[in-house]
Write an enzyme that holds these catalytic residues in place. Structure first.
Site, PDB file in Angstrom:
ATOM      1  N   LYS A 181      18.790  40.004  -1.431  1.00 12.50           N
ATOM      2  CA  LYS A 181      19.756  38.900  -1.357  1.00 12.50           C
ATOM      3  C   LYS A 181      20.919  39.341  -2.243  1.00 12.50           C
ATOM      4  O   LYS A 181      21.048  38.936  -3.399  1.00 12.50           O
ATOM      5  CB  LYS A 181      19.110  37.586  -1.817  1.00 12.50           C
ATOM      6  CG  LYS A 181      19.928  36.376  -1.462  1.00 12.50           C
ATOM      7  CD  LYS A 181      19.106  35.104  -1.605  1.00 12.50           C
ATOM      8  CE  LYS A 181      19.983  33.866  -1.714  1.00 12.50           C
ATOM      9  NZ  LYS A 181      20.906  33.658  -0.599  1.00 12.50           N
TER      10      LYS A 181
HETATM   11  N1  PMP Z   1      19.757  33.982   5.346  1.00 13.20           N
HETATM   12  C1  PMP Z   1      20.790  34.022   4.478  1.00 13.20           C
HETATM   13  C2  PMP Z   1      21.916  34.972   4.742  1.00 13.20           C
HETATM   14  C3  PMP Z   1      20.792  33.193   3.363  1.00 13.20           C
HETATM   15  O1  PMP Z   1      21.813  33.224   2.495  1.00 13.20           O
HETATM   16  C4  PMP Z   1      19.739  32.285   3.163  1.00 13.20           C
HETATM   17  C5  PMP Z   1      19.748  31.365   1.977  1.00 13.20           C
HETATM   18  N2  PMP Z   1      19.170  31.983   0.869  1.00 13.20           N
HETATM   19  C6  PMP Z   1      18.685  32.280   4.087  1.00 13.20           C
HETATM   20  C7  PMP Z   1      18.726  33.134   5.179  1.00 13.20           C
HETATM   21  C8  PMP Z   1      17.518  31.366   3.914  1.00 13.20           C
HETATM   22  O2  PMP Z   1      16.772  31.792   2.814  1.00 13.20           O
HETATM   23  P1  PMP Z   1      15.892  30.783   1.951  1.00 13.20           P
HETATM   24  O3  PMP Z   1      15.153  29.944   2.915  1.00 13.20           O
HETATM   25  O4  PMP Z   1      14.997  31.684   1.190  1.00 13.20           O
HETATM   26  O5  PMP Z   1      16.815  30.001   1.102  1.00 13.20           O
END
Ligand code: PMP
Length: 294
Positions: free
Chosen positions: A160
């Site tokens: 991330k």
């Molecule tokens: N894809 C992207 C590009 C994101 O930024 C997020 C948010 N973190 C998600 C998917 C969903 O991830 P999560 O459910 O872990 O927040």
């Protein structure tokens, strides 16, 4: 220049092991993370003062840092304690929590900067749910982004990492200017991938379909919703989804720590009717995020 700055967010920030006023939590302009994108982060939500799936987020932060060749200078347990403390000191309740890790610029400023220290900060702020429950079931409208999620051979797609959001910001800005709420991105091979900050699900003949998350973030909310669906006896199919299938789905929703479960009513020319499955999983998700009373 004015000496008083107004900073976004709650009054306190945890910065490299210290709690400080948000206005004191500053970095130098010569910071590697700013110049070269060496920064990873988490987006989490606290409900009634408790972060949902907190440790899983911190483990992902550690993993993202490792992928970006940064060793987290604090153990996961210490960051878990820091997160709980900053949240409490900022008043608890329902908050968005942002933990982030970046390479500083103390010793050198070049592409390679292996001697520079790694920094960590945790901030919180109020970020209400995107819609109130009644409004939310109407669904949001998605544009189709021009940019595609990159090939795993071209970028560290499982981190991330801040740099991966460059195309997300551009796509979301473009969508908003056209009156949409967000944009759906295809992957490098032209298959349906995810939104700019959320994963995506579709309903077809009572089953959930979602793209295989092998070249974009496999969200914590995505995994939670897959579990919730299976508990309800809803079959979940992870597969390649092509854009020409978009017209064949009845319901659609996006998932993310910030987006929670948000129904979609439009993707470009395609229309969906948020219905029973959206409503059930939204309800189950929101019920599950509340701290369990023992
Ligand atoms: N894809 C992207 C590009 C994101 O930024 C997020 C948010 N973190 C998600 C998917 C969903 O991830 P999560 O459910 O872990 O927040």
């Amino acid at each position: 220049m004015a000496s008083e700055f107004i900073y976004f967010g709650d009054p306190l920030i945890w910065f490299d092991g210290k709690l400080m006023a948000s206005s004191d939590a500053r970095v130098h302009v010569l910071t590697h993370g700013l110049h070269y994108g060496s920064c990873v982060f988490e987006g989490e939500r606290a409900y009634d003062g408790v972060v949902f799936k907190s440790r899983i987020h911190t483990e992902r932060l550690r993993k993202s840092a490792e992928i970006m060749d940064m060793v987290l200078p604090y153990p996961v347990d210490a960051l878990e304690a820091a997160k709980a403390e900053i949240l409490k000191r900022n008043g608890g309740g329902n908050k968005y929590v942002r933990a982030f890790v970046w390479r500083g610029g103390e010793k050198m400023m070049a592409v390679a900067a292996q001697q520079n220290p790694i920094h960590v900060a945790i901030a919180t702020w109020t970020w209400p749910s995107m819609f109130d429950p009644a409004e939310r079931m109407r669904g949001i409208r998605l544009d189709i982004a021009d940019f595609r999620r990159p090939d795993p051979a071209c970028a560290p797609v499982h981190a991330k990492a801040a740099g991966l959001y460059m195309i997300c910001t551009l796509s979301k800005h473009k969508a908003e200017k056209k009156g949409y709420n967000d944009a759906l991105m295809f992957d490098w091979q032209g298959r349906v991938a995810e939104c700019t900050g959320a994963n995506i699900f579709f309903v077809q003949d009572g089953k959930l379909h979602t793209p295989i998350a092998d070249c974009f973030l496999s969200g914590i909310t995505r995994a939670t919703v897959i579990d919730l669906a299976r508990k309800r006896g809803i079959e979940v199919v992870e597969r390649r989804i092509m854009p020409d299938e978009l017209g064949k789905f009845s319901e659609c929703f996006i998932t993310g720590s910030a987006a929670e479960v948000t129904p979609v009513r439009e993707i470009g020319p395609h229309h969906f009717q948020p219905g029973r499955i959206c409503e059930t999983l939204l309800g189950d998700y929101m019920a599950g995020t509340r701290p369990q009373k023992s």
